[in-house]
Scaffold this motif. Structure first.
Motif, PDB file in Angstrom:
ATOM      1  N   VAL A 237       0.548  -1.022  -0.019  1.00 35.20           N
ATOM      2  CA  VAL A 237      -0.239  -0.011   0.257  1.00 35.20           C
ATOM      3  C   VAL A 237       0.956   1.162  -0.189  1.00 35.20           C
ATOM      4  CG1 VAL A 237      -1.136   1.058   1.519  1.00 35.20           C
ATOM      5  CG2 VAL A 237      -1.803  -0.807   0.965  1.00 35.20           C
ATOM      6  N   GLU A 238       1.760   1.340   0.939  1.00 31.25           N
ATOM      7  CA  GLU A 238       2.778   2.447   0.530  1.00 31.25           C
ATOM      8  C   GLU A 238       3.426   3.070  -0.032  1.00 31.25           C
ATOM      9  OE1 GLU A 238       1.884   5.005   3.134  1.00 31.25           O
ATOM     10  OE2 GLU A 238       0.279   3.316   4.181  1.00 31.25           O
ATOM     11  N   PRO A 239       3.899   1.996  -0.819  1.00 32.15           N
ATOM     12  CA  PRO A 239       4.630   1.976  -1.804  1.00 32.15           C
ATOM     13  C   PRO A 239       3.504   2.769  -3.379  1.00 32.15           C
ATOM     14  CG  PRO A 239       5.585  -0.212  -1.207  1.00 32.15           C
ATOM     15  CD  PRO A 239       4.577   0.579  -0.309  1.00 32.15           C
ATOM     16  N   ALA A 240       2.511   2.186  -3.285  1.00 35.12           N
ATOM     17  CA  ALA A 240       1.265   2.691  -3.989  1.00 35.12           C
ATOM     18  C   ALA A 240       0.816   3.721  -4.023  1.00 35.12           C
ATOM     19  CB  ALA A 240       0.470   1.444  -3.823  1.00 35.12           C
ATOM     20  N   ILE A 241       1.141   4.065  -2.889  1.00 31.33           N
ATOM     21  CA  ILE A 241       0.482   5.629  -2.715  1.00 31.33           C
ATOM     22  C   ILE A 241       1.245   6.149  -3.180  1.00 31.33           C
ATOM     23  CG2 ILE A 241       0.219   7.226  -0.812  1.00 31.33           C
ATOM     24  CD1 ILE A 241      -1.405   5.270   0.807  1.00 31.33           C
ATOM     25  N   ALA A 242       2.739   6.318  -3.236  1.00 28.31           N
ATOM     26  CA  ALA A 242       4.084   7.119  -3.437  1.00 28.31           C
ATOM     27  C   ALA A 242       4.043   6.782  -5.175  1.00 28.31           C
ATOM     28  CB  ALA A 242       4.941   6.679  -3.303  1.00 28.31           C
ATOM     29  N   VAL A 243       3.681   6.098  -5.721  1.00 34.92           N
ATOM     30  CA  VAL A 243       3.491   6.363  -6.789  1.00 34.92           C
ATOM     31  C   VAL A 243       1.881   6.430  -7.559  1.00 34.92           C
ATOM     32  CG1 VAL A 243       2.201   4.955  -9.364  1.00 34.92           C
ATOM     33  CG2 VAL A 243       3.951   3.647  -7.519  1.00 34.92           C
ATOM     34  N   SER A 244       0.626   6.535  -6.520  1.00 35.69           N
ATOM     35  CA  SER A 244      -0.065   7.584  -7.232  1.00 35.69           C
ATOM     36  C   SER A 244       0.172   9.147  -7.599  1.00 35.69           C
ATOM     37  CB  SER A 244      -1.239   7.054  -6.652  1.00 35.69           C
ATOM     38  OG  SER A 244      -1.017   7.889  -4.880  1.00 35.69           O
ATOM     39  N   ILE A 245       1.023   9.432  -6.335  1.00 32.13           N
ATOM     40  CA  ILE A 245       1.598  10.925  -6.133  1.00 32.13           C
ATOM     41  C   ILE A 245       2.661  11.133  -7.137  1.00 32.13           C
ATOM     42  CG2 ILE A 245       2.868  12.877  -5.365  1.00 32.13           C
ATOM     43  CD1 ILE A 245       2.388  11.121  -2.153  1.00 32.13           C
ATOM     44  N   GLY A 348       7.072  12.337  -4.421  1.00 33.90           N
ATOM     45  CA  GLY A 348       6.812  11.257  -4.738  1.00 33.90           C
ATOM     46  C   GLY A 348       7.704  10.193  -5.112  1.00 33.90           C
ATOM     47  N   GLY A 349       8.659  10.503  -5.406  1.00 36.53           N
ATOM     48  CA  GLY A 349       9.576   9.651  -6.466  1.00 36.53           C
ATOM     49  C   GLY A 349      10.659   8.785  -4.967  1.00 36.53           C
ATOM     50  N   TYR A 350      10.790   9.855  -4.438  1.00 38.80           N
ATOM     51  CA  TYR A 350      12.435   9.557  -3.423  1.00 38.80           C
ATOM     52  C   TYR A 350      11.139   8.666  -2.080  1.00 38.80           C
ATOM     53  CZ  TYR A 350      14.215  10.700   1.255  1.00 38.80           C
ATOM     54  OH  TYR A 350      14.455  10.293   2.730  1.00 38.80           O
ATOM     55  N   TRP A 351      10.097   9.462  -2.099  1.00 38.36           N
ATOM     56  CA  TRP A 351       9.266   8.418  -1.058  1.00 38.36           C
ATOM     57  C   TRP A 351       9.029   7.087  -1.719  1.00 38.36           C
ATOM     58  CZ3 TRP A 351       5.152  12.490  -1.388  1.00 38.36           C
ATOM     59  CH2 TRP A 351       5.259  13.413   0.510  1.00 38.36           C
ATOM     60  N   LEU A 352       8.488   7.066  -2.776  1.00 42.34           N
ATOM     61  CA  LEU A 352       8.787   5.997  -3.070  1.00 42.34           C
ATOM     62  C   LEU A 352      10.120   4.600  -3.534  1.00 42.34           C
ATOM     63  CD1 LEU A 352       7.456   3.554  -5.602  1.00 42.34           C
ATOM     64  CD2 LEU A 352       8.003   4.155  -6.817  1.00 42.34           C
ATOM     65  N   LEU A 353      11.254   5.408  -3.379  1.00 41.59           N
ATOM     66  CA  LEU A 353      12.173   3.715  -3.069  1.00 41.59           C
ATOM     67  C   LEU A 353      12.248   4.025  -1.840  1.00 41.59           C
ATOM     68  CD1 LEU A 353      14.540   6.476  -5.417  1.00 41.59           C
ATOM     69  CD2 LEU A 353      13.738   4.306  -6.117  1.00 41.59           C
ATOM     70  N   ILE A 354      11.872   4.679  -1.042  1.00 45.97           N
ATOM     71  CA  ILE A 354      12.525   4.614   0.888  1.00 45.97           C
ATOM     72  C   ILE A 354      11.580   3.676   1.173  1.00 45.97           C
ATOM     73  CG2 ILE A 354      12.047   5.558   2.856  1.00 45.97           C
ATOM     74  CD1 ILE A 354      14.100   6.162   1.617  1.00 45.97           C
ATOM     75  N   ARG A 355       9.955   3.517   0.580  1.00 46.24           N
ATOM     76  CA  ARG A 355       9.398   2.811   1.205  1.00 46.24           C
ATOM     77  C   ARG A 355       9.949   1.576   0.347  1.00 46.24           C
ATOM     78  NH1 ARG A 355       3.657   7.158   1.055  1.00 46.24           N
ATOM     79  NH2 ARG A 355       4.654   8.164   2.540  1.00 46.24           N
ATOM     80  N   VAL A 356      10.208   1.200  -0.811  1.00 53.96           N
ATOM     81  CA  VAL A 356      10.003  -0.076  -1.503  1.00 53.96           C
ATOM     82  C   VAL A 356      11.356  -0.279  -0.773  1.00 53.96           C
ATOM     83  CG1 VAL A 356      11.511  -0.988  -3.581  1.00 53.96           C
ATOM     84  CG2 VAL A 356       9.523   0.631  -3.392  1.00 53.96           C
ATOM     85  N   PHE A 357      12.756   0.322  -0.467  1.00 55.01           N
ATOM     86  CA  PHE A 357      13.859  -0.362   0.430  1.00 55.01           C
ATOM     87  C   PHE A 357      13.325  -1.234   1.281  1.00 55.01           C
ATOM     88  CE2 PHE A 357      15.602   1.264  -3.385  1.00 55.01           C
ATOM     89  CZ  PHE A 357      16.473  -0.220  -4.392  1.00 55.01           C
TER      90      PHE A 357
END
Length: 359
Positions: A237-245, A348-357
């Motif tokens: 969910v959390e990476p998907a939210i970042a993707v939406s942003i 959003g890209g930064y949050w996506l990387l952080i949440r994925v890793f």
């Protein structure tokens, strides 16, 4: 209907390492017929360290060091003595010898309080963590004989009466309403999405459609997840939210058609709803008021959401007038939208990387 309480029962009774969340205290308080109160609290090791100024928690290992805990045991107990009490008729119930136990990434506090010789209502009071951080919460599972209920404590609500009826429905709804408002106002990712999705909007109707679609979508998934009907792990969910942003920010460079953007808001609202549900699961739903508490939390989210949009849209209108060449017919400056979208997209890209890793 008590089955939605099962995850909290497992978390509070077993208290595995995974149960400790930052800024959240989980407590189990049991009152027996002889007016004996047993208290068990669990909290994250990093929270303990900032409360007493110690270093018991290893960030790399995501665990507390038992030897370090033992070294500051007296300091930890002194903190709990100051910020936790059980009273009978306003008089402190005598405590037993407290125990402090390392538990994976956190600590457990256990103690008993004898209230048999004290008349009047038995009250549990705790400002553990909430006196340090006003955004912290304490979820209390209360066992009264064979019945169970829940209470939510925070900096402004520090007590729960054990020997009388549970909190009123109105009081419960008020707490969950405020929790919903607070969650979205402090939820930087949700705010970033809402800002990005309305950047091109200059008329009220598209904004209403976007907000309505987002509301319907996240209300649906929030309810399903909160009631344990459909749960998606936070690592998804959390990476998907970042993707939406990132998506809505990038879309601003290629499309100005806000009339159809309600579809995007609805689609990603389904994902954000699971995010809201994750926050609600940390708080827990009271088993005796599941539907009212869920509705109040959802309404709180909507109030916060409307407040954000109500501030953002007029602010953009003011910027239109300030940057317009023709003040009589101001237009939305593309440079403004592109700049804000770029910033939001990078975040959003930064949050996506952080949440994925971190998943």
């Amino acid at each position: 209907m008590r089955w939605p309480l099962l995850p909290w029962l497992l978390a509070l009774l077993c208290l595995p390492a995974e149960a400790h969340q930052i800024n959240l205290v989980t407590a189990r308080v049991a009152l027996t017929g002889d007016r004996m109160v047993t208290v068990e609290l669990g909290l994250k090791g990093s929270d303990v360290d900032r409360l007493i100024g110690a270093k018991t928690y290893d960030v790399r290992q995501d665990a507390v060091d038992p030897a370090a805990v033992e070294a500051v045991r007296a300091v930890i107990l002194a903190y709990f003595d100051r910020h936790l009490a059980v009273t009978g008729g306003g008089t402190a119930c005598p405590p037993d010898d407290a125990a402090i136990l390392p538990d994976g990434d956190g600590l457990i506090y256990r103690n008993k309080f004898a209230c048999a010789n004290l008349a009047g209502d038995i009250v549990y009071r705790s400002t553990v963590l909430t006196e340090k951080d006003k955004t912290a919460r304490q979820v209390v599972l209360i066992a009264l004989g064979k019945s169970e209920t829940q209470a939510l404590l925070d900096a402004g609500n520090t007590t729960v009466t054990l020997s009388t009826l549970p909190p009123s429905l109105l009081s419960t709804m008020r707490r969950y309403l405020l929790a919903g408002i607070e969650h979205i106002l402090l939820g930087y990712d949700h705010i970033a999405f809402l800002i990005a999705v309305v950047l091109w909007a200059r008329r009220l109707l598209p904004v209403i459609k976007i907000v309505t679609a987002f509301t319907i979508a996240h209300s649906l998934t929030l309810s399903l997840a909160a009631l344990d009907v459909l749960i998606i792990p936070s690592r998804i969910v959390e990476p998907a939210i970042a993707v939406s942003i990132v998506f809505v920010a990038v879309e601003n460079f290629f499309s100005r058609d806000v009339d159809k953007r309600w579809r995007v808001a609805f689609l990603f609202g389904l994902i954000h709803g699971f995010g809201f549900a994750g926050a609600l699961r940390e708080i827990g739903l009271p088993p005796d008021a599941i539907v009212p508490a869920l509705a109040a939390f959802n309404i709180g989210v909507e109030i916060g959401q409307i407040a954000i949009v109500a501030l953002m849209v007029p602010a953009l209108g003011v910027l239109d007038r300030l940057t317009a060449v023709d003040r009589a017919e101001p237009a939305r400056a593309a440079r403004l939208v592109y700049t804000m979208s770029a910033v939001i997209g990078l975040l959003g890209g930064y949050w996506l990387l952080i949440r994925v890793f971190e998943a």
